[in-house]
Enzyme design. Structure first.
Site, PDB file in Angstrom:
ATOM      1  N   THR A 175      -8.600  -9.675 -11.620  1.00 32.25           N
ATOM      2  CA  THR A 175      -7.688  -8.933 -10.401  1.00 32.25           C
ATOM      3  C   THR A 175      -8.147  -7.519 -10.277  1.00 32.25           C
ATOM      4  O   THR A 175      -7.976  -6.955  -9.275  1.00 32.25           O
ATOM      5  CB  THR A 175      -6.368  -9.027 -11.170  1.00 32.25           C
ATOM      6  OG1 THR A 175      -6.205  -8.772 -12.112  1.00 32.25           O
ATOM      7  CG2 THR A 175      -5.713 -10.546 -10.986  1.00 32.25           C
TER       8      THR A 175
ATOM      9  N   PHE B   9       0.990  -1.143  -0.172  1.00 31.29           N
ATOM     10  CA  PHE B   9      -0.197  -0.143  -0.092  1.00 31.29           C
ATOM     11  C   PHE B   9       0.797   1.171  -0.003  1.00 31.29           C
ATOM     12  O   PHE B   9       0.415   2.363   0.601  1.00 31.29           O
ATOM     13  CB  PHE B   9      -0.938   0.042   1.112  1.00 31.29           C
ATOM     14  CG  PHE B   9      -1.734  -1.392   1.274  1.00 31.29           C
ATOM     15  CD1 PHE B   9      -2.635  -1.735   0.292  1.00 31.29           C
ATOM     16  CD2 PHE B   9      -1.729  -2.083   2.418  1.00 31.29           C
ATOM     17  CE1 PHE B   9      -3.085  -3.090   0.274  1.00 31.29           C
ATOM     18  CE2 PHE B   9      -2.087  -3.420   2.491  1.00 31.29           C
ATOM     19  CZ  PHE B   9      -2.979  -3.640   1.832  1.00 31.29           C
TER      20      PHE B   9
ATOM     21  N   GLY C   1      -5.125   1.077  -9.343  1.00 29.87           N
ATOM     22  CA  GLY C   1      -4.826   0.474  -7.848  1.00 29.87           C
ATOM     23  C   GLY C   1      -5.092   1.431  -6.674  1.00 29.87           C
ATOM     24  O   GLY C   1      -5.224   1.107  -5.497  1.00 29.87           O
ATOM     25  N   GLU C   2      -5.451   2.470  -6.938  1.00 26.26           N
ATOM     26  CA  GLU C   2      -5.636   3.461  -5.952  1.00 26.26           C
ATOM     27  C   GLU C   2      -7.138   4.177  -6.069  1.00 26.26           C
ATOM     28  O   GLU C   2      -7.641   4.672  -5.132  1.00 26.26           O
ATOM     29  CB  GLU C   2      -4.516   4.603  -6.067  1.00 26.26           C
ATOM     30  CG  GLU C   2      -3.537   3.976  -5.097  1.00 26.26           C
ATOM     31  CD  GLU C   2      -2.037   4.744  -5.532  1.00 26.26           C
ATOM     32  OE1 GLU C   2      -1.776   4.823  -6.843  1.00 26.26           O
ATOM     33  OE2 GLU C   2      -1.285   5.337  -4.662  1.00 26.26           O
TER      34      GLU C   2
ATOM     35  N   ILE D  81      -9.562  -2.976 -18.887  1.00 23.57           N
ATOM     36  CA  ILE D  81      -9.257  -3.657 -17.848  1.00 23.57           C
ATOM     37  C   ILE D  81      -8.488  -4.877 -18.362  1.00 23.57           C
ATOM     38  O   ILE D  81      -8.917  -5.861 -19.357  1.00 23.57           O
ATOM     39  CB  ILE D  81     -10.474  -3.998 -17.152  1.00 23.57           C
ATOM     40  CG1 ILE D  81     -11.163  -2.871 -16.716  1.00 23.57           C
ATOM     41  CG2 ILE D  81     -10.364  -4.972 -16.059  1.00 23.57           C
ATOM     42  CD1 ILE D  81     -10.352  -1.761 -15.676  1.00 23.57           C
TER      43      ILE D  81
ATOM     44  N   GLN E 229      -8.787  -5.724  -7.030  1.00 27.06           N
ATOM     45  CA  GLN E 229      -7.850  -4.166  -6.607  1.00 27.06           C
ATOM     46  C   GLN E 229      -9.154  -3.347  -6.178  1.00 27.06           C
ATOM     47  O   GLN E 229      -8.846  -2.617  -5.398  1.00 27.06           O
ATOM     48  CB  GLN E 229      -7.227  -3.898  -7.797  1.00 27.06           C
ATOM     49  CG  GLN E 229      -5.956  -4.392  -8.267  1.00 27.06           C
ATOM     50  CD  GLN E 229      -4.850  -3.706  -7.796  1.00 27.06           C
ATOM     51  OE1 GLN E 229      -4.826  -3.214  -6.773  1.00 27.06           O
ATOM     52  NE2 GLN E 229      -4.139  -3.049  -8.795  1.00 27.06           N
TER      53      GLN E 229
ATOM     54  N   GLY F  52      -4.957   2.600 -14.937  1.00 23.33           N
ATOM     55  CA  GLY F  52      -4.472   2.429 -13.378  1.00 23.33           C
ATOM     56  C   GLY F  52      -5.416   2.244 -12.450  1.00 23.33           C
ATOM     57  O   GLY F  52      -6.232   3.318 -12.718  1.00 23.33           O
TER      58      GLY F  52
ATOM     59  N   ASN G 139      -7.542  -7.641 -16.555  1.00 22.22           N
ATOM     60  CA  ASN G 139      -7.984  -9.007 -16.057  1.00 22.22           C
ATOM     61  C   ASN G 139      -9.068  -8.556 -15.159  1.00 22.22           C
ATOM     62  O   ASN G 139      -8.880  -7.960 -13.842  1.00 22.22           O
ATOM     63  CB  ASN G 139      -7.072  -9.804 -15.506  1.00 22.22           C
ATOM     64  CG  ASN G 139      -7.282 -11.014 -14.831  1.00 22.22           C
ATOM     65  OD1 ASN G 139      -8.406 -11.151 -14.429  1.00 22.22           O
ATOM     66  ND2 ASN G 139      -6.429 -11.930 -14.954  1.00 22.22           N
ATOM     67  N   PRO G 140     -10.437  -8.913 -15.416  1.00 25.83           N
ATOM     68  CA  PRO G 140     -11.640  -8.620 -14.605  1.00 25.83           C
ATOM     69  C   PRO G 140     -11.480  -9.138 -13.124  1.00 25.83           C
ATOM     70  O   PRO G 140     -11.914  -8.357 -12.360  1.00 25.83           O
ATOM     71  CB  PRO G 140     -12.827  -9.084 -15.246  1.00 25.83           C
ATOM     72  CG  PRO G 140     -12.446  -9.816 -16.457  1.00 25.83           C
ATOM     73  CD  PRO G 140     -10.829  -9.663 -16.725  1.00 25.83           C
TER      74      PRO G 140
HETATM   75 MO1  MOS Z   1       1.174   3.467  -4.043  1.00 25.22          MO
HETATM   76  S1  MOS Z   1       0.755   4.533  -2.438  1.00 25.22           S
HETATM   77  O1  MOS Z   1       1.795   4.976  -4.847  1.00 25.22           O
HETATM   78  O2  MOS Z   1       2.443   2.420  -3.737  1.00 25.22           O
END
Ligand code: MOS
Length: 690
Positions: free
Chosen positions: A583, A230, A653-654, A578, A587, A651, A580-581
């Site tokens: 993963t 994280f 992830g966040e 996307i 996320q 992207g 891979n739906p």
């Molecule tokens: Mo992420 S908090 O930019 O590894």
């Protein structure tokens, strides 16, 4: 939802490394089989400011099985001491409680733990300050972060038909990956071998090489599997440095250090607390005239770190008059670092709650308010969007969530003793662009393509998704790709921070695949090989590139006890293509769970007298668990963005955490009529303001 595709990108592929993980054969940093490892135990300061006056380690050293004791009395030499978080044991000064002031290196865990208790550390305490205040006399503006001012915010707020002023606050938050920060180090013949729990093998290599005056090629870092980070594993922290010092003290012998959970709260970075004043002014139709966002945060005395919470207010909505300021109070607290959606997670909480407050003041539906203020170009840079589908996400979410017919009146829905409410928030996150990575492609004897890049899998599925991207780039089936990641022996790769993993590594693989085909054609021979990086993407300077999303939450609050439940959350995202739906969903709901946790639970409670966070374990610092999460749904709209990168990925992830805490807070207001502006939202705050 995306449909299952026969092309590698978009395929609903199970994790390639799944069998290794569920059978326990995936080797995490601590688990690499090494002969006769020794164990490192940090010695820590117990005052928040002052100096170590003496360390008496004689009793520990006399204990059989204690191999070495490190202290500042005989400082382990560093070639570069410019980073005070990493320049440990170089002086007796104490900068925060829990700072590394020494270490025991022992034959066994038991001997090491016992030896720690035998060391007498005398400290002289000085007056400390650990509590963030917006009127701290030492406030400073972070290096490189300018205040922003366009037009005349004060006049626009004065003249606005409707305006709101609200101050929000968020507590210290701690990255708590399941796998603690771990280093295994062996120093042999002037070369260093590291097994590290890291988000960037090359980042660790370069930082450690600089610190210890080694050539980068003399530092070999391996990290095939990482149990979450994280952001906290995106940079090197003091324990890695301490482990290398310990390894140098027992040459030839591997040493191991895994932080204990309490140590994770001081030695692995954290998110700074924030105080945020948001002022919005709008005309009677809801068109924003002014957006103003003032931010205060703490920063440690060892290292400045700007938690850029105002960044989202600069681009999210349009207004002719705009202001953003950012001040930091230096305090005697541990060094901060990245935590999922740095800046944007707390910033979106403030902005998206303020938008809800404005909608209530205007008597306008909060979705409609956002739609009316959707800017055609990026208000911050003036650039066109590569794609912006916030409105589509809001509309799709409203449909799926059942927003139509929602009463705008707070506290108007009740189910027995439960007060029921719903809330919405917008979300945006700009994926970082990190050029300079390289990848190697080589035809193996079995005809498959080895694809080698110093990327890593923090637990998100990179082993699988990067295999898919490589297959697509080469025009072959995923079975034809043998991916190699997680080692500095592979071509150089950047840290995937800022949701840049797939975008940056994928672009690199596309560049390498093209170079490979140019050199060897469609029918290459065994041993044919190419190493190359990504092609430049001029669109990066011509477009503002963001992932967008809409967050919805329903809450139920016990009218008598204030108990808060979140029976459902929905996130609709526009993240480009996307990969891979399976993963991707993981996320996104992971990010939303992070947001739920931020909304209701997570708080590093700073004890002003002790000078430290006292909720330093997972009992006192609760992270949302299965029982807290009910119906959680993440989906996405089809979005083709031709500008972002060769894959069209933006992207993800966040983005899941962005706005999700605001959606919960807005739902709490809708349920109760109580506006909680201070996270986390606990029962006492809901009842207390009643
Ligand atoms: Mo992420 S908090 O930019 O590894």
């Amino acid at each position: 939802m995306s449909t299952i595709s026969t092309r590698p990108i978009g395929a609903d592929l199970p994790r390639i490394d799944g069998p290794q993980k569920v059978t326990g054969t995936a080797t995490y940093a601590y688990e690499h089989p090494l002969t006769e490892p020794a164990y490192v135990f940090p010695l820590l300061s117990t005052v928040a400011r002052g100096r170590v006056t003496s360390i008496d380690a004689r009793a520990a050293l006399a204990l059989p099985g204690v191999l070495a004791v490190l202290t500042h009395d005989d400082p382990p030499k560093l070639a570069d001491t410019s980073d005070a978080e990493l320049a440990i044991l170089q002086s007796p000064e104490i900068h925060f409680r829990g700072e590394v002031v020494g270490a025991i290196v022992a034959e066994s865990l038991e001997i090491g733990a016992h030896a720690v208790g035998l060391v007498r550390i005398e400290q002289q305490a000085a007056e400390h300050g650990v509590v963030l205040r917006a009127d701290d006399p030492d406030l400073l503006r972070p290096d490189g972060v300018e205040d922003a001012a366009t037009g005349d915010v004060e006049a626009a707020l004065r003249d606005a038909a409707t305006s709101i002023v609200a101050t929000y606050s968020t507590p210290i938050e701690h990255n708590n990956p399941l796998e603690p920060h771990t280093t295994v180090a062996r120093w042999q013949d002037g070369r260093l071998r590291l097994y590290e729990s890291t988000q960037s093998v090359h980042g660790v290599r370069d930082t450690i090489a600089d610190l210890f005056g080694l050539a980068p090629e003399d530092v070999h870092v391996t990290a095939p599997f990482v149990g979450g980070g994280f952001g906290s594993k995106g940079v090197v922290h003091a324990p890695t440095v301490l482990s290398v010092m310990a390894a140098r003290a027992v040459p030839g012998r591997p040493v191991k250090l895994a932080l204990s959970r309490p140590q994770m709260f001081t030695l692995a970075g954290h998110r700074a607390p924030t105080i945020q004043r948001v002022r919005l002014g709008a005309d009677a139709g809801g068109a924003l005239a002014a957006i103003s966002h003032d931010l205060w945060q703490h920063t440690s005395r060892v290292k400045q770190f700007a938690e850029q919470a105002t960044a989202i207010s600069r681009m999210m909505y349009a207004a002719p008059h705009r202001r953003a300021t950012h001040r930091m109070a230096p305090l005697d607290v541990p060094a901060q670092s990245w935590m999922r959606a740095p800046g944007i997670a707390p910033g979106s909480f403030a902005l998206e709650c303020a938008m809800d407050e404005l909608a209530v003041a205007l008597g306008l539906d909060p979705i409609e308010l956002r739609v009316r203020n959707d800017p055609p170009i990026d208000p911050d840079t003036g650039l066109p969007w590569s794609s912006r589908n916030l409105v589509a996400c809001l509309r799709e979410g409203a449909e799926r969530f059942g927003w139509a017919g929602r009463s705008p009146t707070p506290r108007s829905q009740r189910d027995g003793r439960w007060l029921v409410g719903t809330g919405v928030a917008g979300a945006a996150y700009a994926p970082e662009s990190t050029p300079g990575s390289q990848a190697q492609i080589e035809v193996l004897t079995d005809g498959r393509y080895a694809v080698r890049i110093g990327a890593m899998d923090v637990g998100t599925g990179t082993w699988t998704t990067l295999t898919q991207v490589a297959a697509e780039a080469l025009g072959v089936a995923v079975e034809q790709v043998a991916l190699e990641i997680g080692d500095t022996a592979l071509p150089y790769s950047h840290v995937p921070g800022g949701s840049a993993g797939i975008g940056s590594w994928g672009s690199t693989l596309y560049g390498a695949a093209r170079a490979f085909r140019d050199a060897h054609g469609a029918d290459p021979q065994v041993g044919d090989e190419v190493t190359a990086g990504a092609a430049d993407n001029p669109a990066e300077d011509a477009y503002a590139m963001y992932t967008f999303g809409a967050q919805f939450a329903e809450v139920r609050i016990d009218a008598d006890t204030g108990e808060i439940r979140v029976p459902r959350m929905l996130g609709v995202f526009a993240g480009g293509r996307i990969v891979n739906p399976r993963t991707a969903r993981s996320q996104l709901i992971g990010g939303m769970t992070f947001g739920l946790s931020m909304a209701l639970f997570e708080a590093g409670v700073m004890d002003a007298n002790v000078g430290a966070v006292v909720t330093d374990d997972l009992a006192d610092y609760h992270v949302a668990a299965h029982a807290d999460v009910r119906e959680l749904e993440a989906c996405w709209i089809d979005e083709a963005d031709p500008h972002v990168n060769p894959m069209g990925t933006k992207g993800i992830g966040e983005i899941g955490i962005v706005g999700s805490a605001a959606a919960v807070a807005n739902a709490v207001f809708h349920a109760t009529g109580v506006r909680v502006r201070d996270l986390p939202i606990t029962p006492d705050k809901v009842l207390g303001a009643d």
